[in-house]
Structures are given as structure tokens and as C-alpha cells.
Design an enzyme around this catalytic site. Structure first.
Site, short mmCIF file in Angstrom:
data_model
loop_
_atom_site.label_atom_id
_atom_site.label_comp_id
_atom_site.label_asym_id
_atom_site.label_seq_id
_atom_site.Cartn_x
_atom_site.Cartn_y
_atom_site.Cartn_z
N TYR A 32 71.22 28.28 8.30
CA TYR A 32 71.47 28.01 6.88
C TYR A 32 72.63 28.86 6.41
CZ TYR A 32 70.90 27.48 1.87
OH TYR A 32 71.11 27.23 0.53
N LYS B 46 73.07 39.45 -0.77
CA LYS B 46 71.77 40.08 -0.98
C LYS B 46 71.88 41.59 -1.16
CE LYS B 46 69.34 36.27 1.31
NZ LYS B 46 68.73 35.63 0.14
N ASP C 79 77.10 35.08 9.93
CA ASP C 79 76.54 35.00 8.60
C ASP C 79 75.44 36.05 8.50
OD1 ASP C 79 75.18 34.45 6.27
OD2 ASP C 79 75.16 32.28 6.55
#
Length: 444
Positions: free
Chosen positions: A142, A263, A234
Site C-alpha cells: 500500500y 507518521k 516506502d
């Protein structure tokens, strides 16, 4: 537990928010509880129910819901000085310098506003730098809500995985199975001169938690070097959570060409970043000709929160604490599964954990003791998840419809589906871990 207020709020939300939520992963059956307050390792819902929280905002909350004093002070100081300026500030330079000192691949970076924005920028940068169009991605990986990676299918043909995305976007994306070096080598043999980059999470984090098999990352690095493609990690989920301040790339010993972050690097505020070799990143405007811009990029409050979050981690035992609790939690769940459900698989590393309801696992002597490590001598090796498809084939409905509900009723807040990772924070304690294990014992 009483959930009357949450039910009423959800009923109101359905009239003004699609599906009643602002992010699809927040939905749960029959409806989500609405959080009113955070307290250390806990959240309290609109009905006053208190839950031990392992969602942790889906990863950003390294310290839980009570920030260390230096982080809190930095946030308040910058917020009181004004919302934002539309001009550079010193704190964004300070945070950039911290990241470049600690993350092996990052010599230069650009702050953006989300993980999605970071991966969009990384893909655009890779295509411009190499003069190529194709991107190799992992099935089940993702990379945010961007058209280039919202695809499904295989190496012989990709298609959009969501309505609203033209078929032409998928023509340049090649999905391959995670951990399948043979298939990826075949893809490079056929398309290598057209591949701009391989975009992968160091470990799948939104499709269960799938660890790399030995040699997988090394094979990607070698193929990218051989064909002149870029390797993009990622690390929106793993960054500053796996591998400490060096991120997962330091733990796995692989240096990508570009890295995306999010994050934790924003200390709990909206953030993203794309970084890597200076000769690549400096192609972004205004220094180069690859367009990237954003009104809120480098927001001073976010930059201050991120900087003090990482400084505090560097100066205290944060990673020792969260990793030790994560290890204890995974080991305890593994022991429970050995007795109650040996077919299931515990996954994760550091402060990340999850239980995958695999169907054909087996227990026994020599099993990975605290989360799957893809050890070939583990009796569960052939049954543990190695691809996103392996996780999708698990008893995913059992998690959502039964197990999650049982844990919620016992005051444990887990991610609502089988796929999202879960996180231990600095606010968690050994007593919290034991309480969680007791709940697992009852719920399973």
C-alpha cells in the site's frame, strides 16, 4: 459495554460523511466507537468506555496519547506563534538535518503533507530522473491513495483497483508478488529498460505484516543496479519505528535510492517526506524541473513535533522499551496459539505486531518464538504468509466479525480488520501486555 452515544454519533455521521467515517479503515461492525479522549496507552470513547489502545493512530503515536514534556512544549510554542507563514522556518531545516544524519539513504529530502503525497512525489521523481515510465509494485503493498499504485492483477496485466481510475494509469504499473524474486527477475528481463523504479515497503504493513525472506531486498537492489532503475522504500509505516532512528533500511542492511516517510516523522501531525540521494532529490522544483509544491508543506507545528519526537527518542530508552514490549507481546501470543490455534501465525517486529488467522499453519518445536522471521527451518515456514495473497487467504472475516468484537468487549482496541498493523507505544507497560495476553487467551 454501553455504546449508545457512539451509535447516535454514527447515525449523525452517516448523513454527512460517506460511510460515516473520514478514512475507510476506521469503519467497523456494526459501527465504530467514537473517541473522546486519549490517556497514555488508552483511549476513552463517547460513552466513557476505556480501551487499551494498540491502533495508536495507525502508527504515528510512538509515545501514546501523553507526549513527553519537550514535545508538548515545542508544539505549544510554535502553535502560539501563529498557524503558519507560507515561508521557510528554521525548525524545518533542523528536522531535515536530523533525518539526513540518521537515515542511511537520505542525503536530501522534501517535506509534504501525507504518505500518499510522498509516494506520489517519489514516483514522479523516479520517472523524471530515469526517463522511464514503468513502476514495479508489490501485490498487497500500500502506497497511499494514488492512481499509479491503486492497481491489481499481475505481471501480465494490471488494472485499477478502484473505480474512477482510468485504465491507462495501470498500463505503466507492474504488480508482482512480495518475496518472489524469480517473478521479479523475469519482469526485469522483459521490461528492464522501461522500469523507472521498484516501489516496495521493506515489509508489508497494510496487508497483515509480511517479513521479507532472506535475500529478497538484496535481489531487488541488484536488479535495480543492473538495469539502471531506482529502488524506493516506502517507510511511511516502518520509518522511525522499525530499526530505530535508522528506520527499517538500517535493520535490513539495504540502502534504497529514495525513501518515503510519514507518521512518526511528524510527531502525530499530518506529514510526509520523500528523501534520498541528493543527485536525485535536487531535481524537485525550484532547484530542478520536477514539479512539487504544497501550501502546508513543512508546517512549523508539525516540524517541531517531529523534531522533538525524534530527539527524545535519541536521548532516552524509547526503542528499547517499545521493542521489548513488542517482543514480549508476540512471544506471549505465540504461546497462546500453540495451545489454542496452532494454525494461526504471529507476525511483526520491533514494536509492530499482528496475528494472522492463517488456515494451515502448524505449531511445534522450533517455531519462530516472537513473530514470523521467515526461517526455513521453522515448522510453520511453508504456511506462514509470504505474499499479500497469503494474508488475503486467511480467515479475514473471523477477525472482523468475531475476534475484534471479543477483544473490544474486553477493553482492548485493535485494528478493525485483518490487514492493518498494530503498534506498541512508549506509554504501554508490562502490566498492559499481560492484560492483553489474558484477553487473547479468553477471546481465542
Amino acid at each position: 459495554m454501553n455504546h449508545e452515544n457512539s451509535r447516535e454519533l454514527y447515525d449523525r455521521a452517516l448523513s454527512v460523511l460517506p460511510g460515516g467515517v473520514n478514512s475507510s479503515v476506521r469503519a467497523s461492525m456494526p459501527y465504530p466507537f467514537f473517541v473522546e479522549d486519549g490517556d497514555g496507552a488508552h483511549v476513552v470513547d463517547a460513552d466513557g468506555n476505556r480501551y487499551l489502545d494498540y491502533v495508536m493512530g495507525y502508527g504515528p503515536l510512538l509515545y501514546g496519547h501523553d507526549l513527553p514534556d519537550p514535545v508538548e512544549a515545542a508544539i505549544q510554542s510554535h502553535a502560539s506563534a501563529g498557524p503558519m507563514y507560507g515561508a521557510p522556518t528554521e525548525v524545518e531545516v533542523d528536522l531535515a538535518e536530523f533525518v539526513t544524519r540518521h537515515v542511511p539513504s537520505v542525503e536530501m529530502l522534501r517535506f509534504v503533507n501525507s504518505g500518499t503525497e510522498a509516494t506520489v512525489s517519489a514516483v514522479r521523481l523516479a520517472r523524471a530522473y530515469t526517463g522511464r515510465d514503468k513502476i514495479v509494485v508489490m501485490q498487497g503493498g500500500y502506497h497511499g491513495a494514488q492512481e499509479s499504485t491503486l492497481v491489481e492483477g499481475g505481471p501480465d496485466g494490471a488494472r485499477p483497483s478502484s473505480p474512477g481510475i482510468p485504465e491507462s494509469f495501470a498500463e505503466h504499473t507492474i504488480p508482482v508478488p512480495f518475496n518472489d524474486t524469480d517473478t521479479i527477475a523475469d519482469v526485469f528481463a522483459e521490461h528492464g529498460d522501461d522500469i523507472a523504479a521498484v516501489l516496495t515497503e521493506p515489509m508489508l504493513g497494510n496487508m497483515g505484516v509480511v517479513m521479507p525472506v532472506d535475500g529478497f531486498h538484496e535481489s531487488l537492489r541488484d536488479l535495480c543496479d543492473e538495469y539502471g532503475s531506482l529502488l524506493i522504500f516506502d517507510e511511511v509505516i516502518t520509518g522511525f519505528r522499525v530499526g530505530g532512528l535508522g528506520c527499517a533500511q538500517s535493520e535490513f542492511g539495504i540502502t534504497p535510492d529514495l525513501t518515503t516517510l510519514g507518521k512518526i516523522v511528524g510527531g502525530g501531525f499530518p506529514v510526509g517526506a520523500v528523501g534520498g540521494r541528493a543527485e536525485i532529490v535536487e531535481h524537485l522544483t525550484p532547484g530542478g524541473d520536477v514539479f512539487q509544491s504544497g501550501t502546508f508543506s513543512g508546517h512549523p507545528v508539525t516540524m517541531a513535533a517531529g523534531l522533538e519526537t525524534l530527539r527524545y527518542a535519541a536521548e532516552n530508552d524509547v526503542y528499547d522499551h517499545v521493542n521489548a514490549l513488542g517482543e514480549q507481546l508476540r512471544a506471549g501470543i505465540t504461546d497462546i496459539l500453540e495451545e489454542r490455534a496452532p494454525e494461526y501465525t504471529v507476525v511483526g517486529t520491533g514494536s509492530i505486531f499482528k496475528t494472522i488467522f492463517t488456515r494451515e499453519g502448524r505449531g511445534g518445536e522450533g517455531r519462530c518464538e516472537a513473530g514470523c522471521r521467515q526461517r526455513e527451518d521453522c515448522p510453520n515456514y511453508d504456511a506462514c504468509p509470504k505474499t499479500g495473497a497469503d494474508v488475503a487467504a486467511a480467515e479475514t472475516n473471523r477477525w472482523e466479525r468475531v475476534f475484534w468484537q471479543e477483544m473490544k468487549d474486553r477493553g482492548i482496541f485493535l485494528t478493525a480488520n485483518q490487514f492493518e498493523a498494530q503498534f506498541v507505544s512508549y506509554a504501554h507497560t508490562e502490566a498492559d501486555v499481560q492484560r492483553t495476553l489474558d484477553a487473547y487467551q479468553d477471546a481465542l
